[in-house]
Design an enzyme around this catalytic site. Structure first.
Site, PDB file in Angstrom:
ATOM      1  N   ARG A  24      -1.027  -7.252   2.436  1.00  0.00           N
ATOM      2  CA  ARG A  24      -1.183  -8.398   2.967  1.00  0.00           C
ATOM      3  C   ARG A  24      -2.066  -7.535   4.594  1.00  0.00           C
ATOM      4  O   ARG A  24      -2.709  -7.948   4.732  1.00  0.00           O
ATOM      5  CB  ARG A  24      -0.376  -9.357   3.624  1.00  0.00           C
ATOM      6  CG  ARG A  24      -1.067 -10.243   2.016  1.00  0.00           C
ATOM      7  CD  ARG A  24      -0.578 -11.156   2.181  1.00  0.00           C
ATOM      8  NE  ARG A  24       1.301 -11.221   1.739  1.00  0.00           N
ATOM      9  CZ  ARG A  24       1.795 -11.494   3.220  1.00  0.00           C
ATOM     10  NH1 ARG A  24       1.417 -12.050   4.217  1.00  0.00           N
ATOM     11  NH2 ARG A  24       3.338 -11.200   3.623  1.00  0.00           N
ATOM     12  N   LYS A 153       5.245   4.747  -1.527  1.00  0.00           N
ATOM     13  CA  LYS A 153       6.300   5.702  -1.678  1.00  0.00           C
ATOM     14  C   LYS A 153       7.575   5.294  -1.651  1.00  0.00           C
ATOM     15  O   LYS A 153       6.908   3.709  -1.246  1.00  0.00           O
ATOM     16  CB  LYS A 153       6.337   7.056  -0.293  1.00  0.00           C
ATOM     17  CG  LYS A 153       6.377   5.344   0.999  1.00  0.00           C
ATOM     18  CD  LYS A 153       7.172   6.233   2.041  1.00  0.00           C
ATOM     19  CE  LYS A 153       8.277   6.119   2.611  1.00  0.00           C
ATOM     20  NZ  LYS A 153       8.490   5.890   4.031  1.00  0.00           N
ATOM     21  N   GLU A 221      11.351   5.183  16.289  1.00  0.00           N
ATOM     22  CA  GLU A 221      11.256   3.196  15.594  1.00  0.00           C
ATOM     23  C   GLU A 221      12.524   2.895  16.818  1.00  0.00           C
ATOM     24  O   GLU A 221      13.128   3.377  17.110  1.00  0.00           O
ATOM     25  CB  GLU A 221      11.253   3.501  14.708  1.00  0.00           C
ATOM     26  CG  GLU A 221      10.235   3.937  13.386  1.00  0.00           C
ATOM     27  CD  GLU A 221      10.719   3.275  12.160  1.00  0.00           C
ATOM     28  OE1 GLU A 221      10.075   2.945  11.285  1.00  0.00           O
ATOM     29  OE2 GLU A 221      11.833   4.355  11.595  1.00  0.00           O
ATOM     30  N   HIS A 245       7.207  11.570   4.757  1.00  0.00           N
ATOM     31  CA  HIS A 245       5.983  12.181   6.515  1.00  0.00           C
ATOM     32  C   HIS A 245       6.521  12.955   7.262  1.00  0.00           C
ATOM     33  O   HIS A 245       5.700  14.323   7.907  1.00  0.00           O
ATOM     34  CB  HIS A 245       6.233  11.116   7.349  1.00  0.00           C
ATOM     35  CG  HIS A 245       6.382   9.420   6.707  1.00  0.00           C
ATOM     36  ND1 HIS A 245       5.461   9.546   5.527  1.00  0.00           N
ATOM     37  CD2 HIS A 245       6.700   8.195   6.672  1.00  0.00           C
ATOM     38  CE1 HIS A 245       5.097   8.030   5.509  1.00  0.00           C
ATOM     39  NE2 HIS A 245       6.070   7.328   5.704  1.00  0.00           N
TER      40      HIS A 245
HETATM   41  P1  NAP Z   1       6.701  -6.882  -1.581  1.00  0.00           P
HETATM   42  O1  NAP Z   1       6.421  -7.374  -0.350  1.00  0.00           O
HETATM   43  O2  NAP Z   1       7.948  -7.211  -1.822  1.00  0.00           O
HETATM   44  O3  NAP Z   1       5.326  -6.695  -2.267  1.00  0.00           O
HETATM   45  C1  NAP Z   1       5.842  -6.523  -4.143  1.00  0.00           C
HETATM   46  C2  NAP Z   1       4.968  -7.809  -4.649  1.00  0.00           C
HETATM   47  O4  NAP Z   1       5.253  -6.726  -5.878  1.00  0.00           O
HETATM   48  C3  NAP Z   1       4.758  -8.925  -4.263  1.00  0.00           C
HETATM   49  O5  NAP Z   1       3.188  -9.028  -4.606  1.00  0.00           O
HETATM   50  C4  NAP Z   1       4.858  -8.716  -5.986  1.00  0.00           C
HETATM   51  O6  NAP Z   1       4.486  -9.958  -5.893  1.00  0.00           O
HETATM   52  C5  NAP Z   1       5.030  -7.987  -7.123  1.00  0.00           C
HETATM   53  N1  NAP Z   1       5.725  -7.698  -7.853  1.00  0.00           N
HETATM   54  C6  NAP Z   1       6.889  -7.782  -7.673  1.00  0.00           C
HETATM   55  N2  NAP Z   1       7.449  -7.688  -9.289  1.00  0.00           N
HETATM   56  C7  NAP Z   1       5.861  -7.953  -9.930  1.00  0.00           C
HETATM   57  C8  NAP Z   1       5.784  -7.458 -11.392  1.00  0.00           C
HETATM   58  N3  NAP Z   1       7.369  -7.366 -12.192  1.00  0.00           N
HETATM   59  N4  NAP Z   1       5.174  -7.713 -11.709  1.00  0.00           N
HETATM   60  C9  NAP Z   1       3.730  -7.397 -10.811  1.00  0.00           C
HETATM   61  N5  NAP Z   1       3.970  -7.750  -9.459  1.00  0.00           N
HETATM   62  C10 NAP Z   1       4.953  -7.215  -9.366  1.00  0.00           C
HETATM   63  O7  NAP Z   1       6.739  -4.995  -1.098  1.00  0.00           O
HETATM   64  P2  NAP Z   1       5.872  -4.200   0.103  1.00  0.00           P
HETATM   65  O8  NAP Z   1       6.769  -4.237   0.918  1.00  0.00           O
HETATM   66  O9  NAP Z   1       4.354  -4.284  -0.508  1.00  0.00           O
HETATM   67  O10 NAP Z   1       5.985  -2.694  -0.480  1.00  0.00           O
HETATM   68  C11 NAP Z   1       5.511  -2.473  -1.622  1.00  0.00           C
HETATM   69  C12 NAP Z   1       5.543  -0.967  -1.964  1.00  0.00           C
HETATM   70  O11 NAP Z   1       4.620  -0.243  -0.951  1.00  0.00           O
HETATM   71  C13 NAP Z   1       7.054  -0.736  -2.053  1.00  0.00           C
HETATM   72  O12 NAP Z   1       6.779   0.997  -3.069  1.00  0.00           O
HETATM   73  C14 NAP Z   1       6.878   0.212  -0.731  1.00  0.00           C
HETATM   74  O13 NAP Z   1       8.124   1.268  -0.588  1.00  0.00           O
HETATM   75  C15 NAP Z   1       5.892   1.096  -0.199  1.00  0.00           C
HETATM   76  N6  NAP Z   1       5.827   0.693   0.720  1.00  0.00           N
HETATM   77  C16 NAP Z   1       5.340  -0.313   1.535  1.00  0.00           C
HETATM   78  C17 NAP Z   1       5.222  -0.725   2.692  1.00  0.00           C
HETATM   79  C18 NAP Z   1       4.948  -1.095   3.684  1.00  0.00           C
HETATM   80  O14 NAP Z   1       5.225  -1.207   5.368  1.00  0.00           O
HETATM   81  N7  NAP Z   1       5.817  -3.286   3.426  1.00  0.00           N
HETATM   82  C19 NAP Z   1       5.342   0.580   3.548  1.00  0.00           C
HETATM   83  C20 NAP Z   1       5.381   2.002   2.501  1.00  0.00           C
HETATM   84  C21 NAP Z   1       5.208   2.144   1.821  1.00  0.00           C
HETATM   85  P3  NAP Z   1       4.532 -11.259  -7.219  1.00  0.00           P
HETATM   86  O15 NAP Z   1       6.775 -11.586  -6.467  1.00  0.00           O
HETATM   87  O16 NAP Z   1       4.202 -12.286  -7.295  1.00  0.00           O
HETATM   88  O17 NAP Z   1       5.182 -11.051  -8.186  1.00  0.00           O
END
Ligand code: NAP
Length: 491
Positions: A24, A153, A221, A245
């Site tokens: 998002r 990551k 940060e 990074h």
């Molecule tokens: P998040 O907000 O917790 O989102 C996780 C997503 O995965 C949700 O859409 C969730 O939706 C889905 N999900 C969880 N379990 C699932 C399953 N069993 N099957 C299918 N979908 C599933 O996490 P995020 O912050 O977006 O991070 C996602 C990845 O990006 C992670 O690896 C994180 O380390 C990496 N990352 C994130 C950021 C950041 O700024 N957020 C930065 C760098 C890296 P449902 O609950 O509807 O299934």
């Protein structure tokens, strides 16, 4: 100067974790911007996939809200573009660990009308699901030789887990299909760093231990670990920032010129840098944990992670050496931390003083500093020494040489695309130059693991630092004892 936007081939991008924070905040707004600029055309499609029970209409509404909340300003976006973009968006409810939704996804991919499209699958879910996704894509016939996967990551927790993940992915995908993303590499200034080094005669002859005194890399940060407490208490700054990074920035600064700006040529040179890193003795590392803010409104690190015994670092500063001809004798100082005085990332290349001052001791010591700022305002600054204007003798003063890109390139240069925009388009183009190769990630862990193991062996405890400060005083001492000092963390 008008920027040239060359449309990419039509594609279908499946975003696993399409309802999550990263999708998002970053991925969907990035795709929207590329759509506005005409790089993504309306014969491409985006499929959000997550467990949440949504239909496409509800998901489109969520995407709309995400773009309104997190979309970047700038660029050209005409009225009606949002509706046209949303038409390309679909949703499938899927479980990475179960059978729900996989046939629907395969069916939707087959059903989408149009010509051959590039197929990419973005793993924007927790790392524990990366292997499951690869396996299920394979089982359901979606891991063909044309498919590409984008892996977020963290890539592993240590060398063992990174190797295991590489092995699982390799069972179903060729290395040329795997895009391990590090969004720092998509930043405009990081690529400019390569242009400055390898497209100009000015810097490269000086780019070595003979002329460079030291290099500092700072990633500061202001935020704490809120929202990521559990992950962070098991990771710490070394795993969360330095291993990926900062290591990537170090590689780009220190690598030899690749023969071509091509994926394997660049990645081979980066790998050589990581393999040439010396072990870091304990005396050259400072680890810290932030304290509660003065007004008590923000908890300290240990309260944040609800672990009064935590020995995880929210700050790290270290000095390292690269054992090769170019860099023998030039130290690299790295520091990164949370809850520091401002959010800033920069690389400072500090050149040596002139060997002899014709202006005498009273003119003071001066050196050139090339600063590459990654955030908040991407840009490059060169500090030069000039005569202070006016009468009264030869007084010297250090000033920044103006290298504002917007003046040279026109107002369009003021709009810097988000790193995710470039990186996702590179996935579609099939260009892996700005993505980490499996052996690079493993080499980075191989260097990191013994350092972390040594902390455990001697039960090292981080020192405390004030919230909103520049980090622990011990980190200042790390440089002072070498007769150097950190640059101010800029506001
Ligand atoms: P998040 O907000 O917790 O989102 C996780 C997503 O995965 C949700 O859409 C969730 O939706 C889905 N999900 C969880 N379990 C699932 C399953 N069993 N099957 C299918 N979908 C599933 O996490 P995020 O912050 O977006 O991070 C996602 C990845 O990006 C992670 O690896 C994180 O380390 C990496 N990352 C994130 C950021 C950041 O700024 N957020 C930065 C760098 C890296 P449902 O609950 O509807 O299934």
């Amino acid at each position: 100067m008008a920027s040239r936007v060359i449309p990419v081939d039509p594609f279908v991008l499946v975003i696993f974790g399409g309802t999550g924070d990263l999708a998002r905040r970053k991925i969907l707004p990035a795709l929207f911007r590329r759509f506005c600029d005409g790089q993504m055309e309306d014969n491409s499609a985006i499929i959000g996939a997550a467990r949440s029970d949504l239909d496409t209409a509800a998901y489109r509404q969520m995407v709309r809200e995400a773009i309104v909340e997190f979309g970047q300003e700038g660029g050209s976006c005409e009225a009606g573009t949002m509706e046209a973009f949303l038409e390309t968006v679909h949703y499938v409810s899927i479980d990475a660990r179960g059978e729900t939704g996989w046939s629907e996804l395969a069916g939707l991919l087959d059903k989408l009308p149009g010509e051959e499209r590039v197929r990419a699958f973005y793993f924007s879910v927790g790392p524990s699901l990366f292997g499951d996704l690869a396996e299920r894509l394979h089982c359901h016939g979606m891991a063909g030789s044309e498919a590409r996967i984008v892996v977020e990551k963290p890539f592993g927790h240590d060398l063992g887990t990174a190797k295991a993940l590489n092995k699982t992915l390799a069972q179903h995908f060729d290395e040329s299909q795997i895009y391990r993303i590090d969004h720092y590499l998509g930043k405009e200034t990081v690529q400019n760093l390569m242009a400055i080094r390898f497209a100009n005669m000015l810097f490269e002859p000086l780019w070595n231990a003979q002329y460079i005194d030291h290099i500092q890399i700072t990633v500061a940060e202001t935020v704490g670990v809120a929202g990521r407490e559990d992950y962070y208490d098991h990771a710490g700054a070394m795993r969360d920032m330095v291993q990926n990074h900062i290591m990537q920035l170090l590689c780009l600064i220190a690598m030899e010129p690749p023969a071509k700006f091509e994926p394997d040529a660049v990645r081979d040179e980066k790998l050589k840098v990581i393999r040439a890193l010396e072990d870091v003795p304990a005396k050259d590392i400072v680890r810290g944990q932030y304290l509660e803010s003065d007004d008590g409104s923000k908890p300290g690190f240990r309260e944040h992670v609800q672990n009064p015994e935590s020995t995880t670092e929210s700050f790290i500063a270290l000095k390292l050496h690269i054992s090769n001809w170019r860099w023998a004798g030039t130290p690299f100082y790295l520091r990164t931390g949370k809850r520091l005085k401002s959010r800033t990332s920069e690389i400072a290349v500090v050149f040596k003083d002139a060997p002899h001052s014709i202006f005498g001791a009273e003119a003071g010591r001066h050196c050139n500093i090339l600063t590459i700022v990654l955030q908040p305002n991407e840009g490059i600054e060169l500090g030069v020494t000039i005569k202070e204007p006016g009468p009264g003798g030869m007084r010297l003063v250090d000033v920044p040489l103006d290298m504002t890109f917007s003046e040279a390139l026109g107002p369009e240069a003021e709009f810097v695309p988000d790193a995710y925009e470039r990186l996702i388009m590179d996935v579609i183009r099939g260009n892996q130059t700005l993505f980490m190769r499996g052996d690079e990630v493993e080499a980075a862990w191989a260097w990191t693991d013994p350092i972390i193991a040594e902390w455990g062996a001697r039960e090292d405890t981080p020192v405390a630092y004030d919230s909103g400060s520049s980090g622990p005083v011990e980190a200042l001492a790390l440089m002072h004892r070498d007769g150097r000092r950190w640059r101010e963390i800029r506001k």
